[in-house]
Design a protein around this motif. Sequence first.
Motif, short mmCIF file in Angstrom:
data_model
loop_
_atom_site.label_atom_id
_atom_site.label_comp_id
_atom_site.label_asym_id
_atom_site.label_seq_id
_atom_site.Cartn_x
_atom_site.Cartn_y
_atom_site.Cartn_z
N ILE A 115 0.96 -1.17 -0.09
CA ILE A 115 0.05 0.11 0.02
C ILE A 115 0.74 1.33 0.10
O ILE A 115 1.97 1.31 0.93
N ARG A 116 0.85 1.96 -0.90
CA ARG A 116 1.76 3.05 -1.12
C ARG A 116 1.04 4.32 -1.55
O ARG A 116 0.15 4.39 -2.25
N ASN A 117 1.62 5.65 -1.03
CA ASN A 117 1.22 6.99 -1.35
C ASN A 117 2.03 7.32 -2.49
O ASN A 117 2.99 6.84 -2.69
N PRO A 118 1.50 8.33 -3.31
CA PRO A 118 2.03 8.81 -4.49
C PRO A 118 3.53 9.76 -4.19
O PRO A 118 4.25 9.57 -4.77
N ILE A 119 3.32 10.16 -2.83
CA ILE A 119 4.68 10.92 -2.65
C ILE A 119 5.82 10.08 -2.58
O ILE A 119 7.18 10.18 -3.21
N ASP A 120 5.53 8.79 -1.88
CA ASP A 120 6.63 7.74 -1.95
C ASP A 120 6.83 7.10 -3.23
O ASP A 120 8.18 6.85 -3.67
N ILE A 121 5.90 6.88 -4.14
CA ILE A 121 6.08 6.39 -5.41
C ILE A 121 6.88 7.23 -6.29
O ILE A 121 7.99 6.89 -7.05
N ILE A 122 6.47 8.54 -6.40
CA ILE A 122 7.14 9.27 -7.38
C ILE A 122 8.75 9.68 -6.80
O ILE A 122 9.83 9.74 -7.65
#
Lengths: 282, 175
Positions: A115-122
């Motif tokens: 489960i990831r948030n977009p801050i982490d992904i980008i």
Amino acid sequence: MKVSYYPGCSLHATGKEYDQSMKLVSSALGIELKEVDDWSCCGASSAHSTNFDLSIALSARNLISAEKDALDVMVPCAACFNRFKMAEHHLKADKELKTKIEDIVGTKYQGGIAIRNPIDIIFNEIGIDTLTAKVVKPLTGLKPVSYYGCLLLRPPDVCEFDNYENPVMLDKMMGAIGADVKNWSYKTDCCGGSLAISKTSIVVDMCDKLMKAAREAGANCVVTACPLCMNNLDMRPSRGLKLPVFYFTELIALAMGLDGSKETFKSHMVDPRPLLKQLQLI
Amino acid sequence: METFLEEVNKKINGVPLQRCYHCRKCTAGCPVASHMEYNLNKVVKMIQNGKRDEVLGSSTIWICLSCETCITRCPNQIDIARMMDVLRQMAIEEGVGAREKNVLKFHDAFLANIKMGGRINEPLMMVQYKLKSGDLFSDAVMGVEMFMKGKLSLLSPRTKDIKSVKDIFEKTKHS
Ligand code: SF4
Ligand code: SF4
Ligand code: SF4
Ligand code: SF4
């Protein structure tokens, strides 16, 4: 990369600027989004405040649906992200609860996807270098303070967010797109979130405090990654204290010069266009 | 018979509240401590002293925002945020109700809205809340402005398999 995408209710309503800019940025950065099949609301604070099993089951229904795609699930809303991480945490720690919840939802929970948030992904998958290389219009003159709020970060052993008392990922991204990020000590303070409607005066106080601190830090806007933070900060501060508030994805889209990147500004309650015009960014 | 403390600890299902040494770090970091009638560590003490009615009937438990700052900073990993959830749920289950009535009415409207469509329809949810709370006019101007800016729409897609959502509500209902 390909991820499954859980927009949550907010991103289809008051937070639609976040959804629109997220889609623009994702496609420009090569992140393919597959929406979670027939998702439902995560239950937010209303479920966990009143009924523990309900809160876990509502989140589990969505996690189970996302598992069918066998991809990391990207969750832009900090509140949904928090509820999903919390459900995952409890389901993995407590076998008895897991059995009970599976019985309620009617399907097995595997727990196999991140489960990831977009801050982490980008930040971690795309990276600051790639982001920097894609900037066509640096946001010179824009002085945001970055506001992470609470639910992305806390509790830290559940959310697994780096540096939870002084997070820097948003700050670094804003720096990469040419903004002059101001430092402040309110990055992770709460804006009053769930009480906005039922105890409005408390939330006005909390938002005023944040806006005063942002102004003292020399900021001319605030950047956030949560539709609920956005709603509160954009609507609740007292007159005279308000500042334009942006989703971080809106600013990335603008700096990358993406088609449609200016479309989302008009629905903000505090119109950010005068500031952007003055800085010759639009 | 189980004491109030034992009951709360069992529901928290984590570090027992007796581990609290009243350093007040939780209270110091709580963003709404000044709006609460009891400090967070005072609530812990009251639970230890069996002050059930005072705790469950307090506004403190409804003012808590679930920002999770307390659990993040407690040197003993006491989960005050979870304790607040547990206390709210006990207040509901035992028929004490909520001292901050509108907070609970908001939660009820929110959940009723999910049960109906699977997803939150913000304008409808606001109407449901306003009818429950009788607080008809606050935010009305803001609501109109939000409509004008296209932020609110009456028609939002719903969850198709709404039965699966309704079943979750049925199966988790308190008897
Ligand atoms: S955070 Fe709110 S809006 Fe988003 S899914 Fe959860 S409950 Fe629905
Ligand atoms: S809305 Fe406020 S309360 Fe919710 S996550 Fe954002 S900062 Fe925290
Ligand atoms: S921070 Fe922990 S130990 Fe200190 S008073 Fe609060 S609950 Fe007790
Ligand atoms: S979770 Fe509740 S009690 Fe804990 S710091 Fe936040 S508002 Fe205060």
